[in-house]
Design an enzyme around this catalytic site. Structure first.
Site, PDB file in Angstrom:
ATOM      1  CG  ASP A 245     -26.179  27.381  37.264  1.00  0.00           C
ATOM      2  OD1 ASP A 245     -26.330  28.545  37.624  1.00  0.00           O
ATOM      3  OD2 ASP A 245     -27.031  26.755  36.599  1.00  0.00           O
TER       4      ASP A 245
ATOM      5  CG  HIS B  31     -26.382  33.477  31.082  1.00  0.00           C
ATOM      6  ND1 HIS B  31     -27.717  33.630  30.782  1.00  0.00           N
ATOM      7  CD2 HIS B  31     -26.325  33.054  32.372  1.00  0.00           C
ATOM      8  CE1 HIS B  31     -28.447  33.307  31.839  1.00  0.00           C
ATOM      9  NE2 HIS B  31     -27.629  32.953  32.816  1.00  0.00           N
TER      10      HIS B  31
END
Length: 437
Positions: free
Chosen positions: A249, A345
């Protein structure tokens, strides 16, 4: 995010008892606090590891009598004074606390100035590895600064409470509603916001307690949240962190070395519509995002990777290459379908798909227990920085709101937007140019 190096030295396990005793011994001046955190910091990194006389015990060479050097994690220090406030461009920290305050009834501009003066003095001391000036709790007594940062910001309501409405930036207008929001007002917004981060949990808690005590009668806690990240040195080599979904991330986070980094993240010194007191400052969007982990973990690995658009193992785009390889949005498979799904995403959040909109993400994971049904209350304390939230967070979130595959597995439960002024110069406190201008 800036990557952190693996600590070069670790305190020997057998030395723990001796170090503890030394840290509690009286100083040469007879002070009851014993060896100060600054004394410990001063010995850190000055010497290397050597074998003891017996050849089996490892200790630190040439340490001053009565003190044991800190490891590299403990000795890392961020500066309080500077062009920007700390806690924005530093690498991810292992432990974090977010806390919002509301000013007490009757507390106005004068009381707020006194509060920010106290908070700034405390932040400067603690970030230097020193105890609080008054009534220190001793929680961090044996530790160094451990990369502690303390950051202060103002919410939309702050300016009404202090009679400074004319100084409120237009960029601080409330965020729009999003269809994925399930916001709890009691855990959102606030007059004042404080972000605390450190690589040691006790150092971070010590700072949180000191900030709370310094608030005194001027402000009361509105909400408080706790987070964490991977501890520096926990991986074999520096790497982008993972979130609680197991995904790498932060791959495409802007870097201070980027030519346009300052323009995207910080309010410029000139040519901005923001008031002068916000020069070199930034805007923090804070969101408590619950991850619906039970639903997420039912997906196959292939399905999870399609939701994100990246491989779970190494963070590489599904179009191929390594984590840092640019994503090929036009690549198709044998069936003619996009390799990176249109609602993935990572595809939706690419700056080149959003008019160049970019944010600096600096989050913490959170876990606040397991409910009676065995469902974890866990997710991400999302914090992002930008020069203008109307050109940074808002357009990105609007696009995610319309079709992000990840939306099914997350829930936005709290939100806040805060104006974070530039750093305090030597002799100044944070926000002084606003409160005394």
């Amino acid at each position: 995010m800036a990557e952190r190096s693996i600590p070069e030295a670790r305190t020997a396990a057998g030395a723990g008892k001796d170090a503890d005793a030394a840290s509690r011994a009286p100083s040469a001046q007879g002070a009851s606090r014993g060896v100060s955190r600054r004394t410990l910091l001063g010995t850190a990194g000055a010497t290397g590891l050597v074998l003891g006389a017996a050849g089996g015990a490892v200790g630190y060479a040439a340490a001053p009598s009565g003190a044991t050097p800190l490891t590299s994690v403990g000795s890392d220090r961020a500066m309080f004074h500077g062009k920007h406030q700390p806690g924005i461009t530093e690498g991810l920290q292992a432990k974090g606390h977010l806390v919002a305050f509301d000013l007490a009834a009757g507390a106005g501009r004068k009381e707020t100035a006194a509060l920010l003066r106290r908070w700034s003095a405390t932040a400067e001391r603690l970030m230097a590895g020193e105890p609080s000036a008054h009534d220190d709790t001793d929680v961090a007594r044996d530790a160094g600064p451990s990369s502690l940062t303390i950051t202060f910001g103002f919410g939309h309501s702050f300016f009404t409470r202090t009679g400074l409405e004319k100084q409120r930036p237009v960029s601080l207008d409330p965020l729009p509603d999003f269809s994925s929001d399930r916001l709890d007002p009691s855990r959102s917004n606030g007059d004042l916001w404080v972000q605390i981060g450190a690589d040691d949990a006790l150092v971070a808690f010590h700072a949180l307690r000191a900030i709370q005590k310094d608030a005194g009668s001027a402000a009361r806690v509105r909400w408080q949240m706790n987070g964490f990240n991977r501890t520096p040195g926990a991986t074999a080599h520096p790497m982008t962190t993972r979130n609680l979904m197991g995904q790498i991330d932060g791959t495409r986070n802007p870097k201070p070395s980027d030519a346009d980094f300052d323009r995207r993240i910080f309010v410029p010194a000139s040519g901005s519509n923001d008031p002068a007191w916000m020069r070199n400052g930034s805007y923090a969007v804070v969101r408590r995002i619950r991850m619906l982990l039970d639903d997420w973990e039912k997906l196959t690995l292939h399905a999870q990777e399609n939701v994100i658009g990246r491989r779970k193992s190494d963070g590489a785009a599904l179009s191929g290459g390594t984590e840092k390889t640019p994503m090929d949005l036009d690549k198709t498979d044998a069936k003619g379908e996009y390799v990176v799904p249109v609602n993935a995403h990572a595809r939706i959040t690419r700056p080149d798909q959003n008019g160049g909109a970019a944010i600096l993400r600096r989050p913490f994971s959170f876990h606040d227990g397991i409910d009676a049904d065995g469902v974890p209350d866990a997710g991400l304390l999302f914090i992002c920085w930008q020069a203008d939230p109307l050109r940074g967070f808002v357009p990105l979130q609007r696009k995610l709101d319309r079709g992000d595959a990840l939306s099914k597995y997350i829930r936005h439960e709290a939100s806040g937007l805060f104006a974070v002024p530039g750093g305090a110069a030597e002799g100044e406190y944070v926000g002084q140019r606003l409160l005394e201008g």
